[in-house]
Structure formats: structure tokens, C-alpha cells
Design an enzyme around this catalytic site. Structure first.
Site, PDB file in Angstrom:
ATOM      1  N   GLY A  31       0.815  -1.216   0.000  1.00  0.00           N
ATOM      2  CA  GLY A  31       0.000   0.000   0.000  1.00  0.00           C
ATOM      3  C   GLY A  31       0.844   1.259   0.000  1.00  0.00           C
ATOM      4  N   HIS A  37       4.442   1.933  -8.005  1.00  0.00           N
ATOM      5  CA  HIS A  37       3.496   0.807  -7.959  1.00  0.00           C
ATOM      6  C   HIS A  37       2.593   0.834  -9.205  1.00  0.00           C
ATOM      7  CE1 HIS A  37       4.059   1.518  -3.468  1.00  0.00           C
ATOM      8  NE2 HIS A  37       4.399   0.264  -3.580  1.00  0.00           N
ATOM      9  N   GLU A 151      12.176  -3.751  -9.989  1.00  0.00           N
ATOM     10  CA  GLU A 151      13.640  -3.875  -9.866  1.00  0.00           C
ATOM     11  C   GLU A 151      14.178  -2.955  -8.772  1.00  0.00           C
ATOM     12  OE1 GLU A 151      15.173  -3.194 -13.789  1.00  0.00           O
ATOM     13  OE2 GLU A 151      14.840  -5.294 -14.382  1.00  0.00           O
TER      14      GLU A 151
END
Ligand code: AMP
Length: 283
Positions: A31, A37, A151
Site C-alpha cells: 500500500g 506501484h 527492480e
């Protein structure tokens, strides 16, 4: 957008999706979502019919209690951000502690062929047992076709690939490029803890990584490491924890360069109590 908070409900939905022969992409997160994200979710949406995003602050991967307590949480905001990508094809799963751990909140012990003992493993004991435990459990519940990892946490990505190989899980693990601010700072949920002066100093981390990459063409890993240590000694607001040039397969520190191997430089830096990590491909 569906937001499901129980294993029972997500299992029903996944069964329905699979019955329609649709592919499932999975993006596990803790979150406090940001554009880093979202770049993973975007890729997952491009490559799958449905995307499941899990939001779960996993207690067993924190080796410091105060880190777990101060980890940012804002589900409302996360939902709104995900809605900007798609209203129809994203399912949010916010598992309960019970879904993941049952009555016993404890990490399993893993052997990732030594990957777990390097870098983050040295400085955050038990961290990758916690990560392995939650990801294995989430894979068992969600049964995704593909799972997307950044990554940014390169060691974690390699460890998840190892987890899949060792337990012969039928999920394709896909690594996604590091998403950065224009000034080069890698996005992280922890960046919101940076004070304004620290925020100004933090892009130095990527600047030094880029210079290290440039130097790698001609100089030894030892020489570059010494240079990085000196550069950070000049920094007032940033404290170097480690800088390592490592083979991407073994994650072991490189001593002698081989043209057949791929290397990355890995770095962890403290801005007061905020710990930032980053890495860069060198060849
Ligand atoms: P977290 O919520 O920090 O556990 O991160 C969830 C996933 O997002 C992990 O696979 C991270 O590697 C990935 N991630 C976090 N920040 C970035 C970023 N700046 N660029 C790309 N991926 C990221």
C-alpha cells in the site's frame, strides 16, 4: 472497483475469472501506493485480462517494530489512485492477518541458495523469510499467471524467482523497471517521511549510481566502492550503509570483472531514520 478483504471472497472471484479462461496478473504491495506501484499495475493491465493488487503491510518482513508501526497506510487514497488506471479490470485484495498467517504470525524459514544472506539480508535479518512467507501464501491464494515485481527491490525480485523455481510454482515472475522522479530519486513509500532538506539531498544517491556506472567501464569495483564511500563522507544529510557491485545471479560482491556476467551496483543510505535503497545495471 472490487475491494475484497477476505480469502473466501477472493477465492470465489478467482474461480469465476479462471472459469472464463481469463488471465490473471498479480501485483503484491504494502500500500501507500505511488507512481512506481502504478507502473507495475499498468504493465500487468497491458498483459492480462484481470489484475489483482494486494495491499498488506506484512509484519514478519519488518525487523524493527517502529518501522512497521510508522509504515504509511491510506487505503482510500490507494483505491482512488488505482481507479485512475481502470475501474473494471483491477481487483484489490486486502487480506487479513488470518488469511496469511492463521493464528500464528511467524515467518517460514527459506533457503534461497544464499541470495537471502547478501546485502538487505545482512542488514535486515529475517527480512526475506518474511517476504518469502507472504508471497508464497499470496501466490497460493491468488494463483496468478504472472506476478509483477519492481527492480527497485532487485534482491527481492531475484529471491521471488528462486522461490518459484524451488517450489515449482506455475507463475511467471516479471521484473519491472525502477520508476524515478525527474530528479532521479527512486519512488518509495518511505520518501514521504523525508523532510524537505533531505528530499533535496536524496537525488544524490542516483547521481552517484550513474557516475559509478560510468566508471565501471574502466575502473575496478574496489576503486569505485572507495570513491562512493568518499563521496558520501562529504554528504551532511545522507549516511551510506552499503555500496556493493554484485553479480546479478548470485548477488555476491564482485571482485574480478568477467565480460560474460551482468553486474549491478546496489546501495542503501540513511537520511536520518529514513532508509533508502536503489540500484543500477552496470553492463
Ligand atoms: P512495496 O509496496 O514497497 O512492497 O512495493 C510493492 C512492489 O512495488 C514491489 O515489487 C516493489 O519493488 C515495487 N516498487 C516500489 N517502488 C518502485 C519503483 N520506484 N519503481 C518500480 N517498482 C517499485
Amino acid at each position: 472497483m472490487e475491494v475484497l478483504s477476505t480469502k473466501e471472497n477472493i477465492l470465489i472471484l478467482i474461480k469465476e475469472i479462471k472459469a472464463q479462461n481469463k488471465s490473471v496478473g498479480f501485483v503484491p504491495t504494502m500500500g501507500a501506493l505511488h507512481n512506481g506501484h502504478l507502473s507495475l499495475v499498468r504493465k500487468a493491465l497491458n498483459e492480462n485480462d484481470e489484475v489483482i493488487v494486494s495491499i498488506f503491510v506484512n509484519p514478519t518482513q519488518f525487523n524493527k517494530k517502529e518501522d512497521l508501526e510508522k509504515y504509511p497506510r491510506d487505503l482510500e487514497c490507494d483505491i482512488n489512485l488505482l481507479k485512475t488506471l481502470s475501474n473494471n479490470n483491477i481487483i484489490i485484495y486486502t487480506p487479513s492477518i488470518n488469511d496469511i498467517y492463521g493464528a500464528n504470525i511467524k515467518a517460514l524459514k527459506f533457503d534461497f541458495d544464499g541470495l537471502e544472506n547478501e546485502m538487505e539480508g545482512k542488514f535486515r535479518p529475517g527480512h526475506f523469510d518474511g517476504v518469502g512467507t507472504v508471497v508464497k501464501r499470496l501466490f497460493e491464494i491468488v494463483k496468478p499467471d504472472s506476478a509483477y515485481f519492481g527492480e527497485k527491490d532487485f534482491q527481492q525480485l531475484q529471491i521471488i524467482k528462486k522461490l518459484v523455481e524451488k517450489f515449482q510454482l506455475s507463475v511467471k515472475v516479471i521484473g519491472c523497471e525502477i520508476y524515478r522522479e525527474e530528479n532521479g530519486l527512486a519512488l518509495s513509500s518511505r520518501n514521504q517521511h523525508l523532510k524537505s532538506e533531505q528530499k533535496k539531498a536524496a537525488p544524490t544517491i542516483f547521481k552517484i549510481l550513474k557516475e559509478a556506472k560510468e566508471k565501471f567501464r574502466k575502473q575496478s569495483a574496489k576503486k569505485i566502492t572507495d570513491w562512493v564511500i568518499k563521496e558520501f563522507a562529504k554528504q551532511k544529510l545522507l549516511k551510506l550503509e552499503y555500496f556493493i557491485i554484485a553479480d546479478v545471479k548470485t548477488l555476491k560482491e564482485n571482485k574480478i570483472k568477467s565480460s560474460k556476467k551482468s553486474y549491478r551496483a546496489f546501495i542503501a543510505v540513511y537520511a536520518d531514520t529514513v532508509r533508502l535503497i536503489d540500484n543500477i545495471a552496470l553492463n
